[in-house]
Write an enzyme that holds these catalytic residues in place. Structure first.
Site, PDB file in Angstrom:
ATOM      1  N   VAL A   1       0.471  -1.235   0.020  1.00  9.69           N
ATOM      2  CA  VAL A   1      -0.225  -0.095   0.280  1.00  9.69           C
ATOM      3  C   VAL A   1       0.614   1.310  -0.243  1.00  9.69           C
ATOM      4  O   VAL A   1       1.524   1.815   0.456  1.00  9.69           O
ATOM      5  CB  VAL A   1      -1.196   0.063   1.241  1.00  9.69           C
ATOM      6  CG1 VAL A   1      -2.022   0.933   1.095  1.00  9.69           C
ATOM      7  CG2 VAL A   1      -1.556  -1.770   1.361  1.00  9.69           C
ATOM      8  N   CYS A   2       0.866   1.999  -0.712  1.00 12.26           N
ATOM      9  CA  CYS A   2       1.481   3.236  -1.229  1.00 12.26           C
ATOM     10  C   CYS A   2       0.230   4.422  -0.155  1.00 12.26           C
ATOM     11  O   CYS A   2      -0.606   4.984  -0.976  1.00 12.26           O
ATOM     12  CB  CYS A   2       1.055   4.174  -2.181  1.00 12.26           C
ATOM     13  SG  CYS A   2       2.241   5.332  -2.135  1.00 12.26           S
TER      14      CYS A   2
END
Length: 162
Positions: free
Chosen positions: A94-95
């Site tokens: 996840v960014c």
């Protein structure tokens, strides 16, 4: 050694806080080590899609990996590889700014805040921080096609009781 104890104490406190108070429909728990004990550094979690969004009626699986330097460094939060979202790398990572030590990570950020942040990101991608080019391109250029892909993915993670 003191650093390791601090990390373990913090993760145990996070686990205790989570068990006492976590958002409805979410889950998060340490995985089991090969010897049957709890592996406090590796967790499985699930995030429900928000009601009345494309993500609704499904629970999305995550793994959370706490680094040796936690809480000075953020945990790595990952969906399964290939998860379709503009802010999720092809690896599933996840960014999100609160998970980036160069951006908004703070040691005081709790597991609950992280998972709520990831849930919010599902329905409100950040087009300025693309992690996956095909999903980002559709999200920014062809919203109808993007939404179709999200609905297909949602079916894969659908809650059987809904």
């Amino acid at each position: 050694m003191a650093e390791r104890n601090l990390r373990t104490e913090r993760i145990q406190q996070e686990r205790k806080n989570w068990r006492k108070d976590h958002p409805f429909g979410f889950y998060a728990k340490p995985m089991k080590a090969p010897d049957g004990s709890l592996d406090l550094l590796n967790w499985t979690a699930g995030i429900p899609g928000k009601s009345n969004t494309l993500w609704d009626n499904a629970t999305y699986p995550l793994t959370i990996i706490f680094p040796e330097e936690y809480p000075a460094k953020p945990p790595k939060v990952k969906f399964p590889a290939g998860f379709y979202h503009p802010n999720v790398y092809p690896s599933g990572t996840v960014c999100l700014s609160i998970l980036n030590e160069e951006q908004d990570w703070r040691p005081a950020i709790s597991l609950k805040q992280i998972l709520l942040g990831v849930q919010e990101l599902l329905n409100t991608p950040n087009p300025d921080s693309p992690a996956q080019e095909p999903a980002w391109r559709l999200y920014t250029k062809d919203r109808v096609a993007y939404e179709k892909k999200i609905r297909e993915q949602t079916k894969r993670y659908a809650n059987p009781d809904k």
